[in-house]
Design an enzyme around this catalytic site. Structure first.
Site, short mmCIF file in Angstrom:
data_model
loop_
_atom_site.label_atom_id
_atom_site.label_comp_id
_atom_site.label_asym_id
_atom_site.label_seq_id
_atom_site.Cartn_x
_atom_site.Cartn_y
_atom_site.Cartn_z
N SER A 1 0.78 -1.22 0.00
CA SER A 1 0.00 0.00 0.00
C SER A 1 0.81 1.27 0.00
CB SER A 1 -0.90 0.01 1.23
OG SER A 1 -1.67 -1.15 1.28
N CYS A 2 0.17 2.35 -0.40
CA CYS A 2 0.70 3.71 -0.28
C CYS A 2 -0.48 4.64 -0.02
CB CYS A 2 1.38 4.17 -1.57
SG CYS A 2 2.84 3.26 -2.04
N ASP A 3 -0.18 5.87 0.30
CA ASP A 3 -1.22 6.89 0.43
C ASP A 3 -0.69 8.20 -0.12
OD1 ASP A 3 -3.52 5.75 2.25
OD2 ASP A 3 -1.65 5.04 3.11
#
Length: 420
Positions: free
Chosen positions: A5-7
């Site tokens: 994941s990333c944001d």
């Protein structure tokens, strides 16, 4: 796919203070992957017959490329996030959906981040660059060094001094949403629903042909191309929802420091820990007044809560950022299959930071001193940068070494604790 994941976040007036656009991203990658911060100057390319080698494939070069600063996994050509001399910032996210991910080597989403920054002086032009390249070369290939296979489609958040765009893809199909005010975030899911400002010309007909859309009800990109119930998207417990909540909590008062607090937030999962962790972070200040410089902060190290955000400003004659540049291993890693071995890519800052983390985890008294000194350095830098933003005055001789000097100051904090 939530662990991979990333944001990425953007806040625009009136959600921000002082008429600035604030961009931020956590890059969440395999825990042993090194991320470097590197600078490439603007360039003129006279011989357009010479192709440009990206991570896996070669593509046509363009006559001119802009100066860029990138935070990237040290093994590849592209980048997780970065900015260019015109104040364009881009971050990408891994996304999955109904359209199958292609394992064939093509352009990585991270290559598209760098290409958008090199070739576009506005956010919308960067979007054009990315979708044109997507159409011509496709996206695909392993996004991890070593034997782990890790492939995905990409979404992008692209910002400049005036606006932002969210671009989400499924193979060669895409939809884009323009953001002119307020807040917006992307994570590891499609999030464009019915507000579609630009799109691939065949996106709807392809969805209809696949039986994903009946052609009658209102077209919802995320619902059609993924498995999401978009009505529940804002209340589900994932990180996309958590990020949206944090942005909205501070709406109207968002500063670059607020954005850093969001990236450092562990309870929400935005600051990731574990097999996939936040390996690097970036926050950019994009003033709407073009007389004021854009300022880009990078950690170049894992865990933003225990890292220093160091500022970078584009000025002429910047030299390479040696303390955040990894050693290169061109010959050994590009043997077929490419990038199948993992050499030691730790740059000087990363090495010292890893040693410092051991102290922070195990020696309480030393940890407190070190964290206090890191916080003090960061606060001094913030004060200095705010002064530049308010007074519109740059000491170019000082700014040319700004990021390298900050990196040296950070290493200086670690050294006595590590050696004693």
């Amino acid at each position: 796919m939530e662990p991979c994941s990333c944001d990425t976040f953007v806040a625009l007036p009136p959600a921000t203070v002082n008429n600035r656009i604030i961009f931020g991203k956590n890059s969440d990658r395999p825990c042993d992957e090194v991320q470097e911060v590197v600078y490439f100057p603007a360039a003129v390319h006279d011989n357009l017959k010479e192709h440009l080698k990206c991570t896996y494939i070669e593509i046509d070069q363009v006559p001119e490329t802009y100066a860029i600063v990138l935070s990237r996994p040290a093994w590849l050509w592209g980048a997780e996030m970065g900015a260019n001399e015109h104040g364009v910032c881009i971050g990408n996210e891994a996304v999955w959906g109904r359209e199958e991910v292609c394992d064939e080597e093509a352009l990585l989403g991270m290559d598209l981040v760098r290409l958008g920054l090199e070739r576009a002086d506005t956010a919308e032009k960067a979007l054009n660059v990315i979708v044109d390249l997507l159409e011509k070369y496709g996206q695909g290939g392993n996004c991890s060094e070593g034997r782990m296979v890790f492939s995905y489609h990409n979404s992008f958040l692209i910002a400049d001094r005036n606006e932002a765009w969210v671009l989400e893809t499924a193979g060669k199909y895409w939809a884009a949403e323009k953001v002119q005010e307020g807040v917006r975030n992307i994570s590891n899911q499609l999030s464009i629903t019915t507000k579609i400002d630009r799109e691939h010309p065949d996106m709807r007909s392809y969805a209809k042909q696949k039986g994903w859309w009946d052609g009658k009800k209102e077209f919802d990109f995320a619902a059609t191309y993924s498995y999401l119930d978009t009505a529940k998207m804002m209340i589900s417990p994932g990180r996309y929802c958590e990020g949206y909540k944090l942005l909205n909590k501070h709406k109207g008062n968002i500063t670059f420091e607020t954005m850093m607090e969001i990236l450092r937030d562990k309870p929400s999962g935005i600051n990731m820990e574990g097999e996939f962790l936040t390996t690097a972070s970036m926050v950019s200040i994009l003033p709407q007044d073009s007389n004021v410089p854009c300022i880009h902060f990078f950690t170049g190290t894992p865990d933003p809560e225990r890292s220093v955000f160091k500022p970078f400003i584009f000025v002429p004659n910047i030299s390479q950022l040696l303390d955040t540049s990894s050693p290169t291993f061109e010959d050994s890693v590009k043997k077929k299959p490419q990038f199948n071995i993992k050499p030691d890519r730790r740059h000087p800052l990363y090495q010292k930071h890893q040693q410092a983390l051991e102290i922070l985890d195990n020696k309480e008294e030393k940890a407190k001193t070190m964290l206090d000194n890191m916080s003090k350095l960061e606060k001094e830098l913030f004060k200095e940068m705010e002064s530049i933003l308010q007074n519109k005055h740059l000491d170019v001789d000082k700014i040319v070494n700004l990021f390298p000097q900050c990196t040296k100051d950070e290493i200086r904090i670690y050294k006595p604790n590590i050696s004693s």
